[in-house]
Scaffold this motif. Sequence first.
Motif, short mmCIF file in Angstrom:
data_model
loop_
_atom_site.label_atom_id
_atom_site.label_comp_id
_atom_site.label_asym_id
_atom_site.label_seq_id
_atom_site.Cartn_x
_atom_site.Cartn_y
_atom_site.Cartn_z
N TYR A 136 93.08 16.03 73.17
CA TYR A 136 94.47 15.58 73.11
C TYR A 136 95.41 16.72 73.51
CZ TYR A 136 99.01 14.51 71.06
OH TYR A 136 100.36 14.34 70.87
N TRP A 137 95.19 17.91 72.96
CA TRP A 137 96.08 19.03 73.23
C TRP A 137 95.92 19.57 74.64
CZ3 TRP A 137 100.32 19.61 70.77
CH2 TRP A 137 100.43 19.09 69.49
N TYR A 138 94.71 19.51 75.20
CA TYR A 138 94.56 19.89 76.61
C TYR A 138 95.38 18.94 77.49
CZ TYR A 138 90.85 23.31 75.75
OH TYR A 138 90.14 24.41 75.34
N ARG A 139 95.35 17.65 77.17
CA ARG A 139 96.17 16.70 77.94
C ARG A 139 97.65 17.04 77.80
NH1 ARG A 139 92.36 13.17 75.90
NH2 ARG A 139 93.78 12.37 74.28
N ARG A 140 98.09 17.36 76.59
CA ARG A 140 99.50 17.73 76.36
C ARG A 140 99.86 19.00 77.14
NH1 ARG A 140 102.29 16.30 71.38
NH2 ARG A 140 103.92 17.56 72.34
N ALA A 141 98.89 19.87 77.30
CA ALA A 141 99.12 21.12 78.03
C ALA A 141 99.07 20.92 79.54
CB ALA A 141 98.10 22.18 77.63
N GLY A 142 98.57 19.74 79.98
CA GLY A 142 98.42 19.49 81.40
C GLY A 142 97.27 20.29 82.00
N ARG A 143 96.24 20.51 81.20
CA ARG A 143 95.10 21.33 81.63
C ARG A 143 93.80 20.57 81.42
NH1 ARG A 143 95.36 26.37 82.66
NH2 ARG A 143 97.39 27.32 82.66
N PRO A 144 92.82 20.87 82.25
CA PRO A 144 91.49 20.29 82.00
C PRO A 144 90.90 20.92 80.74
CG PRO A 144 91.39 21.87 83.81
CD PRO A 144 92.85 21.72 83.43
N ALA A 145 90.09 20.19 80.05
CA ALA A 145 89.44 20.73 78.85
C ALA A 145 88.55 21.89 79.24
CB ALA A 145 88.64 19.64 78.15
N ALA A 146 88.65 22.96 78.49
CA ALA A 146 87.82 24.14 78.75
C ALA A 146 86.42 23.89 78.20
CB ALA A 146 88.44 25.36 78.09
N SER A 147 85.45 24.52 78.82
CA SER A 147 84.07 24.38 78.34
C SER A 147 83.33 25.73 78.35
CB SER A 147 83.30 23.37 79.19
OG SER A 147 83.29 23.79 80.54
N GLY A 148 83.99 26.75 78.85
CA GLY A 148 83.36 28.06 78.90
C GLY A 148 83.43 28.77 77.56
N PRO A 149 83.00 30.02 77.54
CA PRO A 149 83.04 30.78 76.30
C PRO A 149 84.46 30.91 75.75
CG PRO A 149 81.69 31.91 77.95
CD PRO A 149 82.39 30.78 78.65
N LEU A 150 84.59 30.78 74.44
CA LEU A 150 85.90 30.87 73.80
C LEU A 150 86.63 32.19 74.09
CD1 LEU A 150 84.96 29.15 70.45
CD2 LEU A 150 86.71 28.34 72.06
N PRO A 151 85.94 33.34 74.07
CA PRO A 151 86.67 34.58 74.38
C PRO A 151 87.26 34.59 75.79
CG PRO A 151 84.59 35.08 73.30
CD PRO A 151 84.57 33.61 73.64
N ASP A 152 86.59 33.94 76.72
CA ASP A 152 87.13 33.86 78.08
C ASP A 152 88.40 33.02 78.11
OD1 ASP A 152 84.94 35.35 78.84
OD2 ASP A 152 83.95 33.72 79.94
N GLU A 153 88.42 31.94 77.35
CA GLU A 153 89.62 31.12 77.32
C GLU A 153 90.75 31.87 76.62
OE1 GLU A 153 91.29 26.66 76.34
OE2 GLU A 153 89.43 27.28 75.37
N TRP A 154 90.46 32.56 75.54
CA TRP A 154 91.47 33.35 74.84
C TRP A 154 92.12 34.33 75.81
CZ3 TRP A 154 92.87 38.30 73.76
CH2 TRP A 154 93.70 38.52 72.66
N ARG A 155 91.28 35.04 76.58
CA ARG A 155 91.80 36.01 77.55
C ARG A 155 92.61 35.33 78.66
NH1 ARG A 155 86.68 37.78 77.02
NH2 ARG A 155 86.46 39.53 75.62
N ALA A 156 92.18 34.16 79.10
CA ALA A 156 92.93 33.44 80.14
C ALA A 156 94.31 33.04 79.63
CB ALA A 156 92.15 32.21 80.60
#
Length: 109
Positions: free
Chosen positions: A71-91
Amino acid sequence: MRMTLVDLESAATAHDPLPPDADPLLRALWDDATGNWTGAHELVQNIESAEAAWIHAYLHRKEGDLQNAQYWYRRAGRPAASGPLPDEWRAIARALLEAENEAPDRRGS
């Protein structure tokens, strides 16, 4: 002085507080990185922006609530992330810091 990704990661690792005028979204990432998921969530749930929604999605993905994260990825206008969490945090941090560093410095330095 403008914050860098290394500055943010170092502050979180050392549990060094962010400056009082730090962006609340960067503060939410700092809270998350220092183990304060609840504090991070409380910060972002009250901010209406695509960036806050992205952090909100990341936080729910981290807690394992994938339906809420979607739901929140849709609100952000982003595809759902599936990679490592630390990589998403850094992005997320990188995107926030780049936007902040592109903005005019209102402090006059």
